[in-house]
Scaffold this motif. Structure first.
Motif, PDB file in Angstrom:
ATOM      1  N   LEU A 227       0.827  -1.198   0.000  1.00  0.00           N
ATOM      2  CA  LEU A 227       0.000   0.000   0.000  1.00  0.00           C
ATOM      3  C   LEU A 227       0.869   1.259   0.000  1.00  0.00           C
ATOM      4  CD1 LEU A 227      -2.731   1.388   0.046  1.00  0.00           C
ATOM      5  CD2 LEU A 227      -2.786   1.093   2.544  1.00  0.00           C
ATOM      6  N   ALA A 228       1.969   1.218   0.752  1.00  0.00           N
ATOM      7  CA  ALA A 228       2.875   2.378   0.771  1.00  0.00           C
ATOM      8  C   ALA A 228       3.458   2.632  -0.612  1.00  0.00           C
ATOM      9  CB  ALA A 228       3.982   2.147   1.792  1.00  0.00           C
ATOM     10  N   VAL A 229       3.861   1.571  -1.305  1.00  0.00           N
ATOM     11  CA  VAL A 229       4.401   1.707  -2.660  1.00  0.00           C
ATOM     12  C   VAL A 229       3.341   2.288  -3.586  1.00  0.00           C
ATOM     13  CG1 VAL A 229       5.293   0.463  -4.674  1.00  0.00           C
ATOM     14  CG2 VAL A 229       6.090  -0.146  -2.379  1.00  0.00           C
ATOM     15  N   TYR A 230       2.131   1.758  -3.500  1.00  0.00           N
ATOM     16  CA  TYR A 230       1.045   2.269  -4.343  1.00  0.00           C
ATOM     17  C   TYR A 230       0.788   3.754  -4.097  1.00  0.00           C
ATOM     18  CZ  TYR A 230      -3.684   3.497  -5.672  1.00  0.00           C
ATOM     19  OH  TYR A 230      -4.776   4.162  -6.181  1.00  0.00           O
ATOM     20  N   LEU A 231       0.713   4.154  -2.829  1.00  0.00           N
ATOM     21  CA  LEU A 231       0.407   5.553  -2.505  1.00  0.00           C
ATOM     22  C   LEU A 231       1.512   6.504  -2.953  1.00  0.00           C
ATOM     23  CD1 LEU A 231      -1.193   5.135   1.044  1.00  0.00           C
ATOM     24  CD2 LEU A 231      -2.376   5.721  -1.089  1.00  0.00           C
ATOM     25  N   ALA A 232       2.732   6.006  -3.081  1.00  0.00           N
ATOM     26  CA  ALA A 232       3.835   6.830  -3.568  1.00  0.00           C
ATOM     27  C   ALA A 232       3.889   6.885  -5.087  1.00  0.00           C
ATOM     28  CB  ALA A 232       5.160   6.296  -3.033  1.00  0.00           C
ATOM     29  N   SER A 233       3.114   6.042  -5.757  1.00  0.00           N
ATOM     30  CA  SER A 233       3.194   5.912  -7.211  1.00  0.00           C
ATOM     31  C   SER A 233       2.223   6.853  -7.915  1.00  0.00           C
ATOM     32  CB  SER A 233       2.883   4.471  -7.624  1.00  0.00           C
ATOM     33  OG  SER A 233       1.487   4.214  -7.557  1.00  0.00           O
ATOM     34  N   ASP A 234       2.443   7.025  -9.219  1.00  0.00           N
ATOM     35  CA  ASP A 234       1.542   7.853 -10.022  1.00  0.00           C
ATOM     36  C   ASP A 234       0.173   7.212 -10.189  1.00  0.00           C
ATOM     37  OD1 ASP A 234       3.573   9.690 -10.314  1.00  0.00           O
ATOM     38  OD2 ASP A 234       4.233   8.927 -12.265  1.00  0.00           O
ATOM     39  N   ALA A 235       0.093   5.912  -9.955  1.00  0.00           N
ATOM     40  CA  ALA A 235      -1.202   5.227 -10.047  1.00  0.00           C
ATOM     41  C   ALA A 235      -2.181   5.740  -9.000  1.00  0.00           C
ATOM     42  CB  ALA A 235      -1.007   3.715  -9.897  1.00  0.00           C
ATOM     43  N   ALA A 236      -1.642   6.360  -7.920  1.00  0.00           N
ATOM     44  CA  ALA A 236      -2.484   6.863  -6.834  1.00  0.00           C
ATOM     45  C   ALA A 236      -2.751   8.361  -6.961  1.00  0.00           C
ATOM     46  CB  ALA A 236      -1.816   6.566  -5.498  1.00  0.00           C
ATOM     47  N   LYS A 237      -2.651   8.907  -8.154  1.00  0.00           N
ATOM     48  CA  LYS A 237      -2.760  10.364  -8.321  1.00  0.00           C
ATOM     49  C   LYS A 237      -4.126  10.910  -7.910  1.00  0.00           C
ATOM     50  CE  LYS A 237      -3.980  10.048 -13.249  1.00  0.00           C
ATOM     51  NZ  LYS A 237      -3.588  10.435 -14.624  1.00  0.00           N
ATOM     52  N   GLU A 238      -5.167  10.071  -7.872  1.00  0.00           N
ATOM     53  CA  GLU A 238      -6.502  10.524  -7.457  1.00  0.00           C
ATOM     54  C   GLU A 238      -6.793  10.214  -5.995  1.00  0.00           C
ATOM     55  OE1 GLU A 238      -8.183  12.340  -9.512  1.00  0.00           O
ATOM     56  OE2 GLU A 238      -6.820  11.981 -11.193  1.00  0.00           O
TER      57      GLU A 238
END
Length: 301
Positions: A227-238
């Motif tokens: 989850l931390a990796v996802y939240l740092a990624s551009d995939a989590a821009k919204e």
């Protein structure tokens, strides 16, 4: 997911921080592994843990550098962020994971026990985020991931200092999300459930306590990292201004305070009419004195 990004992870010498740092590197990030190498109560200094994680990342073919500056002082926190810029030329995300515990029942808690925990958790999250914010604003991008806790969001025994800091971090994250939205900077929280040395002092005097610890031990720090990796990624821009919890293979979106029940009286209120009308009308919606374990009462698989 984070290919080419530069990520600072504080408190990354072990436990949840270590697994987040390793996961960031395995997904392509260049990582500043920050850890002062202190004991759980914040005492002592040892450069070994940060360097060991850096060595692990290098062994996997990744890029990382160690940082042993403390998050609890503004100048040193700025050095952590500057370390990323000096070595990798930029900074794209910070994970505010550093923490200590000095558990004590409130009526026995000393000023030092209060102050030390607030400094590392709440001040630390502010200092590192504030230092990163300058770079994020200039480059018009950035992500912040903060570790909160259900001890603050819900409640727990003997942790007034830790609970106050962790609930403060949730509010800090929301304010950052609001203030920096126009610069494309995101800020979110994770409330992790995982076995680590931070909670390794849980008593195991009874069979019930032993069973509880056995369940917690199944919740490994590695479960928090995705989850931390996802939240740092551009995939989590919204995804911005949110609070999530992670327990083993379970992710929850945590509610944020909103009005539950409103009572209006056209002529206004007196202490007596509040006692006679407002409180009886609201009582059915009062929250019980729950602890984290009362709300998360089922075992995740």
């Amino acid at each position: 997911m984070v290919e080419g990004k530069v990520v600072v992870v504080t408190g990354a010498g072990g436990g949840i921080g270590r697994d987040i740092a390793l996961a960031m590197a395995s997904h392509g990030a260049r990582v500043v592994v920050n850890d002062i190498g202190a004991a759980v109560d914040g005492e002592g200094r040892n450069a070994g843990p940060a360097q060991q994680v850096v060595d692990e990342i290098h062994a996997l073919g990744g890029e990382a550098v160690p940082s042993t500056d403390t998050v609890a002082e503004a100048g040193n926190a700025a050095k952590i962020v500057q370390c990323a810029v000096d070595h990798f030329g930029r900074i794209d995300a910070v994970v505010n994971n550093a923490g200590i515990l000095r558990d004590r029942f409130f009526h026995k808690m000393s000023v030092d026990e209060w102050d030390a925990v607030i400094k590392v958790h709440l001040y630390g999250a502010y200092f590192v985020s504030r230092a990163a914010a300058t770079f994020f604003k200039e480059q018009n991008s950035g992500a912040m991931v903060h570790m909160t806790s259900t001890s603050g969001l819900i409640g727990n025994f003997g942790q007034a200092n830790y609970s106050a800091a962790k609930l403060g971090i949730a509010a800090l994250s929301k304010s950052i999300a609001l203030d920096m939205l126009k610069f494309n900077v995101r800020s979110n929280c994770i409330a992790p459930f995982a076995w680590s040395r931070m909670i390794g002092a849980i008593p195991t005097d009874t069979e019930e306590q032993k069973a509880r610890v056995a369940r917690i031990q199944q919740m490994t720090p590695a479960k928090i990292a995705p989850l931390a990796v996802y939240l740092a990624s551009d995939a989590a821009k919204e995804v911005n201004g949110q609070i999530f919890s992670v327990r083993n293979n379970e992710i929850s979106l945590i509610s944020q305070p909103r009005p539950v029940r409103t009572i209006h009286r056209s002529e206004g209120w007196t202490p007596q009419t509040i006692a006679e009308h407002a409180m009886p009308a609201m009582r059915a919606n009062f929250y019980p004195l729950d602890r984290s374990a009362d709300v998360f009462s089922w075992d995740p698989v």
